[in-house]
Scaffold this motif. Structure first.
Motif, short mmCIF file in Angstrom:
data_model
loop_
_atom_site.label_atom_id
_atom_site.label_comp_id
_atom_site.label_asym_id
_atom_site.label_seq_id
_atom_site.Cartn_x
_atom_site.Cartn_y
_atom_site.Cartn_z
N ALA A 1 6.57 24.55 113.78
CA ALA A 1 5.83 25.38 114.74
C ALA A 1 6.34 25.18 116.16
O ALA A 1 6.22 26.07 117.00
CB ALA A 1 4.34 25.05 114.68
N ALA A 2 6.91 24.01 116.46
CA ALA A 2 7.38 23.75 117.82
C ALA A 2 8.73 24.42 118.07
O ALA A 2 9.17 24.51 119.22
CB ALA A 2 7.49 22.25 118.07
N ALA A 3 9.40 24.83 117.01
CA ALA A 3 10.75 25.39 117.16
C ALA A 3 10.70 26.86 117.54
O ALA A 3 9.87 27.62 117.04
CB ALA A 3 11.52 25.21 115.85
N SER A 4 11.58 27.25 118.46
CA SER A 4 11.69 28.68 118.79
C SER A 4 12.51 29.41 117.75
O SER A 4 12.26 30.58 117.44
CB SER A 4 12.37 28.85 120.15
OG SER A 4 11.79 28.05 121.12
N ARG A 5 13.52 28.73 117.23
CA ARG A 5 14.40 29.32 116.23
C ARG A 5 14.69 28.25 115.17
O ARG A 5 14.83 27.07 115.51
CB ARG A 5 15.74 29.73 116.84
CG ARG A 5 15.66 30.71 118.00
CD ARG A 5 15.61 32.13 117.47
NE ARG A 5 15.75 33.06 118.58
CZ ARG A 5 14.72 33.46 119.34
NH1 ARG A 5 13.52 33.01 119.09
NH2 ARG A 5 14.92 34.32 120.32
N ILE A 6 14.81 28.70 113.94
CA ILE A 6 15.28 27.81 112.87
C ILE A 6 16.44 28.52 112.19
O ILE A 6 16.28 29.64 111.68
CB ILE A 6 14.17 27.50 111.85
CG1 ILE A 6 13.02 26.74 112.54
CG2 ILE A 6 14.72 26.66 110.70
CD1 ILE A 6 11.83 26.45 111.63
N LEU A 7 17.59 27.89 112.24
CA LEU A 7 18.80 28.47 111.67
C LEU A 7 19.18 27.65 110.45
O LEU A 7 19.39 26.44 110.56
CB LEU A 7 19.92 28.45 112.72
CG LEU A 7 21.17 29.24 112.40
CD1 LEU A 7 20.87 30.73 112.36
CD2 LEU A 7 22.24 28.96 113.46
#
Lengths: 402, 202
Positions: free
Chosen positions: B156-162
């Protein structure tokens, strides 16, 4: 007005005058002259100037002497000749200096003996003689003595270089054993040193802290004069390397330098603030060790994984450069130290491999290397680099391609 | 398909990734680059560092297990003189504190926090509050915080997950010539997958 502070054997005289004026001359050990002309609006009339200066000087040496006069030499002889504070009113220099002995003015014993035989004992006696007659008998130096004895000698100050170190020392009757009270004392000393730097418009790029005769060095990447930054650096250092014994004496010495002048440009990329970065690096070094944090530099050798870490110094970097497309290079994640490899098993399991690529070097030193490298692919697509140390015959995983 | 909001980004200059990410890694945000070993996570992080350092920005690499290879980074175009490397010798606790200190110091163009060799079950135990703290520290700054890990942890804290995947190796003439990797954006979800090719030799 010129002020002369005379505190025999105490180097602080220069530092005290330097707090009031940037134009200071180190006339002798413990004697300094400051040019206070034009500072009346700031320091008041000469009597108020004398009172302000005397308060600072007396705190260092109660036996010190202070004199204010319209020219440097009159202030100098008045400080040497009269105890306490002397203010020589303009126009009355000759009258004030008259009773002083000629030994203050002339250092040559032969000349003094000659003058004594002539019956000359004081400034008054010398000043009363005609200048031409004195020069005819004693040479050109006599003209200089004559003008000084009359308080008429005007000369520019030989300004002390700005780079003179600023020192603060403290001897403790009761040794300090804990870090907290020691930091309290250090904070006071640092505030004083940084205030003196600020008064001179300077900063420092090196502070030396001496505890019980052992010196530690603190060198920020840029010249700063923020006492809190230095205090934090010292705290982290003292926590990591405690003095090891109760502290009974401490001394601080700051080497002055020009403060950092940085004007951020619109197109200049932001950088970490040097002071904040220095503290951050010190905090990280306290966690992981000084040898594990820094800016990597590849060493000029073919030895694998040869690098060193340098302290970051990013103040004022080069201008913006055009960005080139990055090289699409396959990165290696190194295993440090290399992990032992079961080569026969790897031969059975490897999907594909390439090699060997032999490298060796430094064979003339005990630290030589000689190895055969292989690129190995395992089922599933993971790629590794393995090598055989030809000096020992052992196999190792060097890293993983990622 | 959710449109990516216009953010200030740190481009990688890798066409497929930049298109997928809406221009590059978001500055002032936290991006997780996840995948198994040899899936191209480190190569992609180095590409971002190369872009940032080439533009004169200072960057940091918080290396939990000391796996960073300066030679690989230099070959990828990273200006090493603008990179602060922190080696934590396998201590996850120290790595978390160092990452926190680096991010709090501010002024970095990109910070890579490498958890690539930390077992997923260990990384999952990092409290969520820590990720939010890191995210909060970079919010409103020009710092792009990149987390390299095997699985998403910040969530949830991540803006993007690649998500990165292996795509095969290229061999030629008895040499490992390069590797193909695949990248998919998992947050926000986009169905597109891009292929990346990395060269092993110059």
């Amino acid at each position: 007005m010129y002020a002369c502070a005379h505190a025999p054997g105490r180097p602080e005289a220069l530092e005290i005058l330097a707090e009031f004026s940037p134009l200071v001359e180190q006339t002798g050990k413990g004697t300094a002259i400051a040019d206070l002309r034009g500072m009346e609006a700031l320091l008041g009339a000469p009597s108020q100037m004398a009172e302000t200066l005397w308060r600072s000087l007396r705190a260092v040496d109660p036996e010190a002497r202070l004199a204010l006069a319209a020219n440097p030499d009159t202030a100098f002889y008045a400080a040497l000749g009269f105890p306490g504070v002397t203010v020589v009113p303009p126009g009355r220099e000759a009258e004030m200096l008259a009773p002083l002995p000629l030994t203050l003015l002339i250092g040559d014993p032969e000349t003094l003996d000659t003058l004594r035989q002539w019956g000359l004992r004081s400034f008054r006696d010398l000043a009363a003689l005609p200048e031409h007659e004195l020069v005819a008998r004693l040479g050109q130096s006599a003209a200089d003595w004559w003008r000084r004895a009359r308080g008429e000698q005007a000369r520019p100050l030989r300004l002390a270089p700005a780079g003179l170190p600023i020192r603060e020392t403290l001897e403790l009757e009761d040794p300090v054993e804990l870090l907290e009270p020691l930091l309290f004392l250090l904070a006071r000393q640092l505030n004083s040193v940084c205030a003196k730097l600020a008064a001179r418009g300077l900063a420092t790029h090196e502070i030396r802290l001496t505890l019980n005769g052992r010196t530690r060095f603190y060198r920020p990447p840029v010249a700063i004069r923020n006492p809190r930054t230095f205090l934090k650096l010292m705290q982290l250092d003292l926590e990591r390397r405690p003095p090891g014994e109760p502290v009974h004496s401490l001394a601080l010495e700051a080497l002055p330098a020009d403060p950092r002048v940085a004007q951020s440009g619109l197109f200049t990329p932001p950088r970490p603030e040097p002071e904040k970065l220095e503290i951050t690096v010190a905090r990280i070094a306290a966690l992981v060790g000084r040898e594990n944090v820094g800016v990597p530099e590849i060493l000029d050798t073919h030895r694998p994984d040869a690098f060193r870490l340098l302290p970051p110094a990013w103040d004022g970097g080069p201008a913006l450069q055009p960005a080139h497309p990055p090289q699409r290079r396959l990165a290696l994640r190194r295993f440090r130290p290399p992990k032992p490899c079961d080569w026969p098993r790897l031969l059975r399991e490897a999907e594909r491999m390439a090699g060997p690529w032999r490298t060796c070097g430094d064979w003339w030193t005990p630290d030589a290397w000689d190895r055969d490298e292989y690129d190995v692919a395992l089922p599933g697509g993971a790629a590794y680099r393995v090598f055989r140390d030809n000096r020992t015959g052992l196999w190792f995983w060097e890293g993983q391609y990622d | 398909m959710a449109a990516l909001t216009a953010l200030e980004v740190l481009p990688t200059r890798l066409e497929g990734v930049d298109r997928l990410m809406g221009g590059g890694f978001p500055r002032g945000g936290l991006t997780e680059i996840c995948g198994p070993a040899s899936s191209g996570r480190t190569s992609l992080a180095l590409a971002a560092l190369a872009t940032a350092t080439a533009e004169g920005e200072c960057c940091a690499y918080v290396d939990t297990d000391g796996v960073f290879d300066p030679q690989s980074a230099a070959e990828a175009g990273v200006k090493l003189e603008r990179l602060l490397w922190v080696r934590c010798a396998g201590s996850l606790e120290n790595a978390l504190r160092c990452a926190d200190l680096v991010v709090q110091a501010g002024g970095f163009g990109a910070v890579v926090f490498d958890l690539g060799r930390v077992p997923p079950e260990t990384a999952r135990r990092i409290p969520a509050a820590h990720w939010f703290r890191l995210r909060r520290a970079v919010e409103g700054t020009r710092t792009a915080l990149l987390i390299v890990a095997q699985q998403p942890n910040a969530k949830a804290a991540a803006s993007r997950i690649l998500e990165m995947r292996r795509g095969g190796l290229e061999w030629s003439g008895g040499l490992l010539q390069g590797a193909r990797r695949q990248a998919t954006l998992r947050k926000p979800v986009r169905p597109e997958t891009v292929c990346l090719e990395w060269r092993a030799v110059g």
